[in-house]
Design a protein around this motif. Structure first.
Motif, PDB file in Angstrom:
ATOM      1  N   MET A   5       1.099  -1.266  -0.094  1.00 35.37           N
ATOM      2  CA  MET A   5       0.092  -0.065  -0.066  1.00 35.37           C
ATOM      3  C   MET A   5       0.787   1.410   0.027  1.00 35.37           C
ATOM      4  O   MET A   5       0.422   2.169  -0.726  1.00 35.37           O
ATOM      5  N   LEU A   6       1.940   1.415   0.863  1.00 31.64           N
ATOM      6  CA  LEU A   6       2.798   2.321   0.558  1.00 31.64           C
ATOM      7  C   LEU A   6       3.514   2.668  -0.722  1.00 31.64           C
ATOM      8  O   LEU A   6       3.698   3.721  -1.210  1.00 31.64           O
ATOM      9  N   VAL A   7       3.691   1.453  -1.324  1.00 28.99           N
ATOM     10  CA  VAL A   7       4.437   1.642  -2.712  1.00 28.99           C
ATOM     11  C   VAL A   7       3.375   2.110  -3.649  1.00 28.99           C
ATOM     12  O   VAL A   7       3.470   3.198  -4.442  1.00 28.99           O
ATOM     13  N   ALA A   8       2.221   1.819  -3.611  1.00 25.69           N
ATOM     14  CA  ALA A   8       0.969   2.193  -4.417  1.00 25.69           C
ATOM     15  C   ALA A   8       0.731   3.886  -4.128  1.00 25.69           C
ATOM     16  O   ALA A   8       0.744   4.619  -5.107  1.00 25.69           O
ATOM     17  N   LEU A   9       0.822   4.155  -2.863  1.00 28.25           N
ATOM     18  CA  LEU A   9       0.746   5.557  -2.735  1.00 28.25           C
ATOM     19  C   LEU A   9       1.773   6.553  -3.101  1.00 28.25           C
ATOM     20  O   LEU A   9       1.801   7.433  -3.826  1.00 28.25           O
ATOM     21  N   LEU A  10       3.001   5.864  -3.110  1.00 28.31           N
ATOM     22  CA  LEU A  10       4.084   6.568  -3.620  1.00 28.31           C
ATOM     23  C   LEU A  10       4.144   6.756  -5.099  1.00 28.31           C
ATOM     24  O   LEU A  10       4.736   7.624  -5.719  1.00 28.31           O
ATOM     25  N   CYS A  11       3.955   5.762  -5.764  1.00 30.51           N
ATOM     26  CA  CYS A  11       3.909   5.598  -7.206  1.00 30.51           C
ATOM     27  C   CYS A  11       2.268   6.459  -7.919  1.00 30.51           C
ATOM     28  O   CYS A  11       2.503   6.470  -9.041  1.00 30.51           O
ATOM     29  N   TYR A  12       1.450   6.575  -6.937  1.00 31.50           N
ATOM     30  CA  TYR A  12       0.320   7.085  -7.544  1.00 31.50           C
ATOM     31  C   TYR A  12       0.419   8.471  -8.451  1.00 31.50           C
ATOM     32  O   TYR A  12      -0.060   8.521  -9.497  1.00 31.50           O
ATOM     33  N   ASN A  13       1.229   9.346  -7.970  1.00 26.21           N
ATOM     34  CA  ASN A  13       1.349  10.793  -8.652  1.00 26.21           C
ATOM     35  C   ASN A  13       2.123  10.356  -9.994  1.00 26.21           C
ATOM     36  O   ASN A  13       1.606  10.861 -11.078  1.00 26.21           O
ATOM     37  N   LYS A  14       2.970   9.728  -9.765  1.00 22.88           N
ATOM     38  CA  LYS A  14       3.772   9.266 -11.194  1.00 22.88           C
ATOM     39  C   LYS A  14       3.019   8.532 -12.193  1.00 22.88           C
ATOM     40  O   LYS A  14       2.676   9.007 -13.466  1.00 22.88           O
ATOM     41  N   LEU A  15       2.216   7.677 -11.945  1.00 25.89           N
ATOM     42  CA  LEU A  15       1.319   7.082 -12.673  1.00 25.89           C
ATOM     43  C   LEU A  15       0.107   7.844 -13.145  1.00 25.89           C
ATOM     44  O   LEU A  15      -0.406   7.866 -14.147  1.00 25.89           O
ATOM     45  N   ALA A  16      -0.640   8.703 -12.298  1.00 25.64           N
ATOM     46  CA  ALA A  16      -1.542   9.522 -12.539  1.00 25.64           C
ATOM     47  C   ALA A  16      -1.011  10.269 -13.689  1.00 25.64           C
ATOM     48  O   ALA A  16      -1.901  10.760 -14.676  1.00 25.64           O
ATOM     49  N   LYS A  17       0.116  11.043 -13.359  1.00 24.18           N
ATOM     50  CA  LYS A  17       0.552  12.016 -14.819  1.00 24.18           C
ATOM     51  C   LYS A  17       1.028  11.066 -15.990  1.00 24.18           C
ATOM     52  O   LYS A  17       0.735  11.691 -17.183  1.00 24.18           O
TER      53      LYS A  17
END
Length: 88
Positions: A72-84
């Motif tokens: 879950m921490l990895v998903a939260l950290l990757c969210y911004n880059k993936l959304a962009k």
């Protein structure tokens, strides 16, 4: 937050929970990484509220393991880059 971005966040968290649960169960029997499968229960057990006319039973428990928390921490950290990357 845009609806599409919200759905992306929800999907990432759900994927992290399901994959974390799966990998955590596999890690329980693997020597050296069994700590990833260590599970904790958060919440309170059920209790009854007897109001003579009816009985109300309440309770909430969530079982989470170390691998789920990590993913879950990895998903939260990757969210911004993936959304962009997806939405520009």
């Amino acid at each position: 937050m845009d609806t599409k971005k919200g759905l992306l966040m929800f999907g990432l968290i759900m994927a992290a929970v399901f994959l974390g649960s799966f990998f955590g169960e596999l890690a329980v029997n693997a020597p050296g990484i069994e700590w990833l499968g260590k599970a904790y229960t958060i919440g309170f057990s059920t209790f009854d509220l007897d109001l003579h006319l009816f009985v109300l039973t309440l309770g909430l428990q969530i079982k989470v393991n170390i691998c789920e928390i990590f993913l879950m921490l990895v998903a939260l950290l990757c969210y911004n880059k993936l959304a962009k990357l997806i939405f520009g």
